[in-house]
Design a protein around this motif. Sequence first.
Motif, PDB file in Angstrom:
ATOM      1  N   PRO A   1     -15.760  39.511  -1.452  1.00 14.07           N
ATOM      2  CA  PRO A   1     -15.028  39.375  -0.003  1.00 14.07           C
ATOM      3  C   PRO A   1     -16.294  39.034   0.892  1.00 14.07           C
ATOM      4  N   GLU A   2     -17.640  39.100   0.460  1.00 17.21           N
ATOM      5  CA  GLU A   2     -18.440  38.536   1.479  1.00 17.21           C
ATOM      6  C   GLU A   2     -18.749  37.172   1.690  1.00 17.21           C
ATOM      7  N   VAL A   3     -18.420  36.467   0.167  1.00 18.18           N
ATOM      8  CA  VAL A   3     -18.274  34.876   0.346  1.00 18.18           C
ATOM      9  C   VAL A   3     -17.244  34.392   1.004  1.00 18.18           C
ATOM     10  N   LEU A   4     -15.947  35.025   0.819  1.00 23.92           N
ATOM     11  CA  LEU A   4     -14.716  34.688   1.429  1.00 23.92           C
ATOM     12  C   LEU A   4     -14.770  34.793   2.806  1.00 23.92           C
ATOM     13  N   ALA A   5     -15.153  35.917   3.290  1.00 18.20           N
ATOM     14  CA  ALA A   5     -15.427  36.177   4.772  1.00 18.20           C
ATOM     15  C   ALA A   5     -16.323  34.909   5.415  1.00 18.20           C
ATOM     16  N   GLN A   6     -17.077  34.929   4.907  1.00 14.89           N
ATOM     17  CA  GLN A   6     -18.219  33.691   5.339  1.00 14.89           C
ATOM     18  C   GLN A   6     -17.435  32.219   5.454  1.00 14.89           C
ATOM     19  N   GLN A   7     -16.777  31.988   4.120  1.00 18.92           N
ATOM     20  CA  GLN A   7     -16.112  30.751   4.090  1.00 18.92           C
ATOM     21  C   GLN A   7     -14.821  30.896   5.175  1.00 18.92           C
ATOM     22  N   ALA A   8     -14.312  31.721   5.319  1.00 19.18           N
ATOM     23  CA  ALA A   8     -13.030  31.768   6.103  1.00 19.18           C
ATOM     24  C   ALA A   8     -13.291  31.463   7.683  1.00 19.18           C
ATOM     25  N   GLU A   9     -14.684  32.114   7.891  1.00 21.50           N
ATOM     26  CA  GLU A   9     -15.013  31.773   9.342  1.00 21.50           C
ATOM     27  C   GLU A   9     -15.465  30.565   9.408  1.00 21.50           C
ATOM     28  N   ALA A  10     -16.098  29.980   8.530  1.00 26.36           N
ATOM     29  CA  ALA A  10     -16.742  28.613   8.385  1.00 26.36           C
ATOM     30  C   ALA A  10     -15.487  27.557   8.780  1.00 26.36           C
ATOM     31  N   VAL A  11     -14.812  27.934   7.734  1.00 26.74           N
ATOM     32  CA  VAL A  11     -13.588  27.033   7.754  1.00 26.74           C
ATOM     33  C   VAL A  11     -12.809  26.986   9.081  1.00 26.74           C
ATOM     34  N   LEU A  12     -12.585  27.944   9.628  1.00 21.25           N
ATOM     35  CA  LEU A  12     -11.680  28.167  10.878  1.00 21.25           C
ATOM     36  C   LEU A  12     -12.597  27.558  12.068  1.00 21.25           C
ATOM     37  N   LYS A  13     -13.799  27.660  12.021  1.00 20.25           N
ATOM     38  CA  LYS A  13     -14.733  27.401  13.158  1.00 20.25           C
ATOM     39  C   LYS A  13     -14.747  25.667  13.028  1.00 20.25           C
ATOM     40  N   SER A  14     -14.609  25.289  12.157  1.00 21.34           N
ATOM     41  CA  SER A  14     -14.958  23.860  11.776  1.00 21.34           C
ATOM     42  C   SER A  14     -13.591  23.018  11.890  1.00 21.34           C
ATOM     43  N   SER A  15     -12.445  23.642  11.436  1.00 15.08           N
ATOM     44  CA  SER A  15     -11.125  23.048  11.712  1.00 15.08           C
ATOM     45  C   SER A  15     -10.398  23.341  12.902  1.00 15.08           C
ATOM     46  N   GLY A  16     -10.667  24.533  13.358  1.00 19.87           N
ATOM     47  CA  GLY A  16      -9.672  24.883  14.483  1.00 19.87           C
ATOM     48  C   GLY A  16      -8.144  25.277  14.165  1.00 19.87           C
ATOM     49  N   TRP A  17      -8.009  25.261  12.949  1.00 19.99           N
ATOM     50  CA  TRP A  17      -6.751  25.729  12.351  1.00 19.99           C
ATOM     51  C   TRP A  17      -6.448  26.951  12.928  1.00 19.99           C
ATOM     52  N   GLN A  18      -5.333  27.447  13.333  1.00 18.24           N
ATOM     53  CA  GLN A  18      -4.901  28.775  13.713  1.00 18.24           C
ATOM     54  C   GLN A  18      -4.104  29.409  12.631  1.00 18.24           C
ATOM     55  N   GLU A  19      -4.215  29.102  11.572  1.00 21.59           N
ATOM     56  CA  GLU A  19      -3.637  29.888  10.424  1.00 21.59           C
ATOM     57  C   GLU A  19      -4.407  29.874   9.083  1.00 21.59           C
ATOM     58  N   LEU A  20      -4.642  31.021   8.474  1.00 23.55           N
ATOM     59  CA  LEU A  20      -5.612  31.078   7.413  1.00 23.55           C
ATOM     60  C   LEU A  20      -4.875  31.384   6.328  1.00 23.55           C
ATOM     61  N   GLY A  21      -4.905  30.675   5.072  1.00 23.22           N
ATOM     62  CA  GLY A  21      -4.089  31.026   4.036  1.00 23.22           C
ATOM     63  C   GLY A  21      -4.949  31.708   2.898  1.00 23.22           C
ATOM     64  N   LEU A  22      -4.565  32.648   2.458  1.00 27.32           N
ATOM     65  CA  LEU A  22      -5.411  33.621   1.538  1.00 27.32           C
ATOM     66  C   LEU A  22      -4.674  32.972   0.058  1.00 27.32           C
ATOM     67  N   SER A  23      -5.091  32.076  -0.525  1.00 24.60           N
ATOM     68  CA  SER A  23      -4.501  31.606  -1.648  1.00 24.60           C
ATOM     69  C   SER A  23      -5.120  32.037  -2.998  1.00 24.60           C
ATOM     70  N   SER A  24      -4.026  32.099  -3.903  1.00 27.25           N
ATOM     71  CA  SER A  24      -4.482  32.669  -5.195  1.00 27.25           C
ATOM     72  C   SER A  24      -3.011  32.619  -5.934  1.00 27.25           C
ATOM     73  N   LEU A  25      -3.182  32.970  -7.296  1.00 27.99           N
ATOM     74  CA  LEU A  25      -1.760  32.812  -7.967  1.00 27.99           C
ATOM     75  C   LEU A  25      -0.841  34.104  -7.699  1.00 27.99           C
ATOM     76  N   SER A  26      -1.699  35.280  -7.130  1.00 32.62           N
ATOM     77  CA  SER A  26      -1.094  36.452  -6.776  1.00 32.62           C
ATOM     78  C   SER A  26      -1.617  37.394  -5.934  1.00 32.62           C
ATOM     79  N   THR A  27      -1.646  36.858  -4.638  1.00 32.57           N
ATOM     80  CA  THR A  27      -2.658  37.563  -3.682  1.00 32.57           C
ATOM     81  C   THR A  27      -2.787  38.924  -3.769  1.00 32.57           C
TER      82      THR A  27
END
Lengths: 217, 613
Positions: free
Chosen positions: B287-313
């Motif tokens: 979860p630490e890595v994911l939270a860091q990556q999520a923040e980074a990708v949202l900041k860098s992209s400006g997307w306003q939706e974050l998909g939590l992807s996997s085969l069975s979230t």
Amino acid sequence: MSRLEFAKSGKAACISHLDLMRTMSRSFLRAGFLLRHSEGFNPHASISVALPLPLGHESDCELMDFKLKEAVASDEIVVRLNRVLPEGLTALRVTESSRPFREIEYLRHRVELKYDGGTPAGAADTLTELFGSDDITVYRKTKKSEGDFNIAPCIKEKSFSPLPDGIRCEAVLTAMRPMLSPIYLIAAVERYAPALSPSFVRYRRIEILDGSMRRFE
Amino acid sequence: MNETIERILPRVQKPGRYTGGEYNSIVKPRGKSDVGFAFCFPDTYEIGMSNLGMQILYGVINGMDGFFCERVFAPWPDMESEIRRAGLELWSLETQTPLKDFDIVGFSLSYELSYTNVLNMLDLGGICLRSSERDSLHGIVIAGGTCAYNPEPLADFIDIFSIGEGEEALPELLRAYRDAKTAGLSKQEFLRIASGIDGMYVPSLYDVKYAPDGRVASITARSPAPAVVKKRIVQDLNRSYFPQNPIVPSTEIVHDRANIELFRGCIRACRFCQAGYTYRPVRSKSPEVLAQQAEAVLKSSGWQELGLSSLSTSDYTALSGLCDRLLDFCVPRSTSLALPSLRTDNFSIELMEKIQKVRRSGLTFAPEAGTQRLRDVINKNVTEEDLLSTLQIAFRGGWSSVKLYFMIGLPTETDEDVLGIADLAHKALKVWKEHATNRGRGARITVSVSCFIPKPCTPFQWEAQCSMEEFERKQALLRGALRSRAVTLSWHDAAASRLEGVFARGDRKLGQVIYDAWSHGAKLDGWNEYFDYDNWMRSFERCGADPDFYAARQRDTDEILPWSVVSCGVDTGYLLSEREAAYRGEITPDCRKACTGCGAASLLEGRDCDEPA
């Protein structure tokens, strides 16, 4: 309300109006600015762009109103936006303006007519004469109506000058009452002077003007 | 942008797909000896740009010194005719470089109906279609992705298939290519070297012989190629490359959002699901890595939706805590969470409240089959009670529309099972009537029914697919049984599903059918408006191939399957025992309840399957 003036050219000319709104709100976030959002079921950034630019046209003078959650110096907005805008979008300046978009009256356009087989002789003169007429009727289609339409009253100024491979037309056209797209200048050429029909046309908005022909900001 | 292209753009739909220039796209300064990789997605820009795998590999390759990666997508037919008329060659978005000028051309294969797009893109890009017609080391054509688990139908056209995850395998292959280029090796010499890299399948180094009845008689690897190519995996997802600066399209795409990947693999063992077997073993990110990556990708992209992807979230063990952390960051930015793969047996009020914090997205669940008996056969392991109580939570929470996914044509299915779908939909509607908080808006239950396609590397890989007529009869049966206007039925085209079934388990002989169909105009077969079944059937006839041989034939368990040359790490014996359990209607517990020894754990080095995130 703050107002951003920006240019849209090159690759960005292919970004449609709706996509532009999305791109802009994402760019603000990337620059670290939080836009105010509408309330409700599906909140969206409250931004509005004056006079949507047709797909494929370029512009040096697009205007977009926006509200930030926190005040930021205008210059800083411009600098930080330009770091994160996609190729072809350029922030030019940010102002605080109270003039509503409905006070916009005219747009100055630059239209380049390109001729693959060389510019026909006397083209600039023929075009000057054609657009000097007070009856230039073309087939025009808008959301509300379609049919023959005399564009002459919508043309406030026009000039034609030769380019190495074509003709440059600068024209001031009505922007709101009614909105006359510069594509109808070419429609008129095709109808009244088919020999001067260009091989390719580039459209660019140069300036937004108010009713006294002053720059609208 | 050159003027020829500039002139074409105003004449085509959605010209923004062809220009490049998006934020975070990479135009690398090129050294003379740099190796160019064209990442090709054999479908439109909007589909290809939604693919997380593409964003990952684009970042990986562009992060390598001496290599650059540019993107190429399938043009829509209006653009294709402009390209052909102007005598242009299909170009990369970044620098408008023709496809044929790249050292390596790589295709991502997500689904079988994109195969003709592969051929069409090669042709438009100025590259000979068949591997045997291409002599030079320059212009090697490779492919990877889900469909590479049965590479055979495209074996005539692709020089190298990369089996499994590409983050580490692809750089290895690219470095070997650069060495070969520097040393002036021939294509043949390079292919032999490539066949020695783990996970690389070089079809031209395998001789396939057929029995008179058309079945594979033998597959013989020529030295140094291995007899079986085992897929590659990333050992530690926490440390593997994640695209924190993804390309942000300036025009709308299908999944227009940032994505983080919670885990790979799946603890469930739904017996129809190819991804469920081929992505094993289960590896989670912390979860630490994911939270860091999520923040980074949202900041860098400006997307306003974050998909939590996997085969069975909802199977991610730390999901609730992760959502809380993400929401702390997302809510002030008006950014919402999208959880695309939820199960009905672990959906909670708590989770529901989290995912609708900013804006409410649709809810989709996949019971897959209409009766408990059949759900046990396919090992879906959800009950009617699970589904109905989940819907009760959702309807009470203010949702009024829900999508339910089912399949028809599953092994052992009877009409009673098909009618069970209608029954379940009506029960869902009844739950809405009893629990809806928002009656004024009316209920909308969308029942989406696809046609089951037996896929390689699953317990059903030996099964016969339903005939088209049978699919259509079942669809009609279901249509007749759905009476409420609040229930909308949508279904997949039986003809397209049949063709997908043919290629999913096809062999090399299908290469000529694909070529023939393409040369008679087949392309964009995944798009209803272009899919032409009759054209395909004429190609099968001309080539003397029988689609039923591939789709409708039950294989003997001792038959040599065309795809047995690759391995996803799950033992065939395990698949067989799962198949037998299916026929007995016995369920297999999920991997967390008990390891059932599928074999995929052997791919891991010094760690266990599904180690705690």
